[in-house]
Design a protein around this motif. Sequence first.
Motif, PDB file in Angstrom:
ATOM      1  N   ILE A  41      36.792   8.833  75.853  1.00 53.32           N
ATOM      2  CA  ILE A  41      36.643   7.875  74.749  1.00 53.32           C
ATOM      3  C   ILE A  41      35.576   6.831  75.089  1.00 53.32           C
ATOM      4  CG2 ILE A  41      37.835   6.068  73.454  1.00 53.32           C
ATOM      5  CD1 ILE A  41      40.385   7.688  73.721  1.00 53.32           C
ATOM      6  N   THR A  42      35.540   6.422  76.377  1.00 51.13           N
ATOM      7  CA  THR A  42      34.583   5.393  76.791  1.00 51.13           C
ATOM      8  C   THR A  42      33.154   5.911  76.775  1.00 51.13           C
ATOM      9  OG1 THR A  42      36.292   4.410  78.192  1.00 51.13           O
ATOM     10  CG2 THR A  42      34.017   3.764  78.621  1.00 51.13           C
ATOM     11  N   ILE A  43      32.976   7.132  77.254  1.00 55.01           N
ATOM     12  CA  ILE A  43      31.620   7.635  77.431  1.00 55.01           C
ATOM     13  C   ILE A  43      31.070   8.302  76.168  1.00 55.01           C
ATOM     14  CG2 ILE A  43      32.093  10.004  78.188  1.00 55.01           C
ATOM     15  CD1 ILE A  43      30.096   9.546  80.442  1.00 55.01           C
ATOM     16  N   PHE A  44      31.937   8.595  75.197  1.00 53.07           N
ATOM     17  CA  PHE A  44      31.468   9.308  74.006  1.00 53.07           C
ATOM     18  C   PHE A  44      30.390   8.537  73.226  1.00 53.07           C
ATOM     19  CE2 PHE A  44      31.744  10.216  69.438  1.00 53.07           C
ATOM     20  CZ  PHE A  44      31.409  11.562  69.450  1.00 53.07           C
ATOM     21  N   PRO A  45      30.539   7.208  72.985  1.00 55.18           N
ATOM     22  CA  PRO A  45      29.455   6.517  72.260  1.00 55.18           C
ATOM     23  C   PRO A  45      28.112   6.594  72.976  1.00 55.18           C
ATOM     24  CG  PRO A  45      31.443   5.173  72.310  1.00 55.18           C
ATOM     25  CD  PRO A  45      31.679   6.306  73.248  1.00 55.18           C
ATOM     26  N   LEU A  46      28.149   6.544  74.316  1.00 57.38           N
ATOM     27  CA  LEU A  46      26.888   6.636  75.065  1.00 57.38           C
ATOM     28  C   LEU A  46      26.263   8.016  74.918  1.00 57.38           C
ATOM     29  CD1 LEU A  46      24.932   5.277  77.071  1.00 57.38           C
ATOM     30  CD2 LEU A  46      26.363   6.171  78.920  1.00 57.38           C
ATOM     31  N   VAL A  47      27.086   9.059  75.029  1.00 51.72           N
ATOM     32  CA  VAL A  47      26.573  10.429  74.869  1.00 51.72           C
ATOM     33  C   VAL A  47      26.035  10.632  73.451  1.00 51.72           C
ATOM     34  CG1 VAL A  47      27.214  12.869  74.890  1.00 51.72           C
ATOM     35  CG2 VAL A  47      28.108  11.326  76.647  1.00 51.72           C
ATOM     36  N   TYR A  48      26.766  10.103  72.453  1.00 53.71           N
ATOM     37  CA  TYR A  48      26.326  10.255  71.060  1.00 53.71           C
ATOM     38  C   TYR A  48      24.998   9.525  70.829  1.00 53.71           C
ATOM     39  CZ  TYR A  48      26.362  10.081  65.979  1.00 53.71           C
ATOM     40  OH  TYR A  48      26.012  10.208  64.653  1.00 53.71           O
ATOM     41  N   MET A  49      24.837   8.344  71.455  1.00 52.28           N
ATOM     42  CA  MET A  49      23.583   7.609  71.300  1.00 52.28           C
ATOM     43  C   MET A  49      22.415   8.393  71.899  1.00 52.28           C
ATOM     44  SD  MET A  49      22.544   3.911  72.927  1.00 52.28           S
ATOM     45  CE  MET A  49      22.511   4.618  74.585  1.00 52.28           C
ATOM     46  N   VAL A  50      22.611   8.937  73.082  1.00 52.73           N
ATOM     47  CA  VAL A  50      21.518   9.652  73.751  1.00 52.73           C
ATOM     48  C   VAL A  50      21.157  10.923  72.985  1.00 52.73           C
ATOM     49  CG1 VAL A  50      20.846  10.849  75.853  1.00 52.73           C
ATOM     50  CG2 VAL A  50      22.119   8.704  76.001  1.00 52.73           C
ATOM     51  N   THR A  51      22.149  11.714  72.597  1.00 56.37           N
ATOM     52  CA  THR A  51      21.848  12.964  71.889  1.00 56.37           C
ATOM     53  C   THR A  51      21.266  12.696  70.500  1.00 56.37           C
ATOM     54  OG1 THR A  51      24.130  13.057  71.085  1.00 56.37           O
ATOM     55  CG2 THR A  51      23.621  14.250  73.118  1.00 56.37           C
ATOM     56  N   SER A  52      21.735  11.651  69.830  1.00 62.89           N
ATOM     57  CA  SER A  52      21.224  11.357  68.492  1.00 62.89           C
ATOM     58  C   SER A  52      19.802  10.811  68.522  1.00 62.89           C
ATOM     59  CB  SER A  52      22.138  10.355  67.785  1.00 62.89           C
ATOM     60  OG  SER A  52      23.428  10.893  67.617  1.00 62.89           O
ATOM     61  N   SER A  53      19.395  10.254  69.656  1.00 66.59           N
ATOM     62  CA  SER A  53      18.021   9.753  69.743  1.00 66.59           C
ATOM     63  C   SER A  53      17.003  10.884  69.709  1.00 66.59           C
ATOM     64  CB  SER A  53      17.851   8.937  71.025  1.00 66.59           C
ATOM     65  OG  SER A  53      18.011   9.753  72.174  1.00 66.59           O
ATOM     66  N   PHE A  54      17.441  12.111  69.933  1.00 64.84           N
ATOM     67  CA  PHE A  54      16.543  13.265  69.863  1.00 64.84           C
ATOM     68  C   PHE A  54      16.650  14.002  68.533  1.00 64.84           C
ATOM     69  CE2 PHE A  54      17.297  12.600  74.386  1.00 64.84           C
ATOM     70  CZ  PHE A  54      16.007  12.665  74.893  1.00 64.84           C
ATOM     71  N   LYS A  55      17.436  13.470  67.579  1.00 66.67           N
ATOM     72  CA  LYS A  55      17.599  14.132  66.291  1.00 66.67           C
ATOM     73  C   LYS A  55      16.542  13.660  65.298  1.00 66.67           C
ATOM     74  CE  LYS A  55      22.642  14.687  66.648  1.00 66.67           C
ATOM     75  NZ  LYS A  55      23.951  14.314  66.061  1.00 66.67           N
ATOM     76  N   THR A  56      16.301  14.447  64.303  1.00 68.82           N
ATOM     77  CA  THR A  56      15.399  14.061  63.217  1.00 68.82           C
ATOM     78  C   THR A  56      16.139  13.158  62.226  1.00 68.82           C
ATOM     79  OG1 THR A  56      15.998  16.008  61.921  1.00 68.82           O
ATOM     80  CG2 THR A  56      14.150  16.242  63.444  1.00 68.82           C
TER      81      THR A  56
END
Length: 291
Positions: A41-56
Amino acid sequence: MASSALTTGRPRAPRVRRGRDRRWTPRTTVLVIVGVVIALITIFPLVYMVTSSFKTAEDVNGTALLPPNPTLDNFAYVFTEVPFLRYLFNSFFVSAVVTVVALFFHSMAAYALARLKFKGRETVFLIIFSTLLVSAPVILIPSFVVVRTLGMLDSYAGLIIPSIFSAFGIFLLRQFYLGLPNELEEAALVDGASYWRIYWSVVLPLSRPILAALSVFFFLANWNAFVWPLTITSNPDLRVVQVGISTFQQQYASDWNYVLAASTVAALPTLLLFFFFQKQIVESIKTSGFK
């Protein structure tokens, strides 16, 4: 071996198996499951931020965690269309200066409060320590009035000087210095060393672990500072990275791919500092920070 067991009549105990059973009790299993869930739960926002930064722009509002069409255009846009490098420089300059100056003055104050004997020493320490009980929003307006009176609005001095004074560093260093053996200081005094010489040549070299941990704390605190820089600066050239992302978000409210790319870049220094200095942080707090 079998013959010896038969002769003694005492079967050998299954040490490894019994150790595993003791390690994986129901209580331990529940604690591990709870820990894993909290970590995810703690690390999910960080992972989502990093992966979404590579999305269109079309994919960033989707539900997929991984980008279907990875792209670096978001990062190129952040560094070319807005003065993001200026924001990063301002944050790095303010954080580095505050860290170096604060460590120097805090270590001197802590050494005096821990090792020197003078009238009112405990009273001075209690006054400094009591400031830890006052939250930052409470002193925001008084600090703003003082900085405005001194003419430091919209300047690097206004960003740096008020951030130097913190009771946390003095308290942590004082607790560390209280644990230093008296023989070191007494030997230096017998050799004719002054208190400044003892502080510079004996105490500071011994303080490297706690100073390394405090440098991480100070740098991260000022790198992530938002309220104070937003309060005293209106010049765009003095914006720090967190304030810059805030204005960036207002400007490109619907383009979350740009905002998340900027946030990912801003988070990199904090992650790198933690990974490189996590041992010093944990050890300094565990062994000497709160004696």
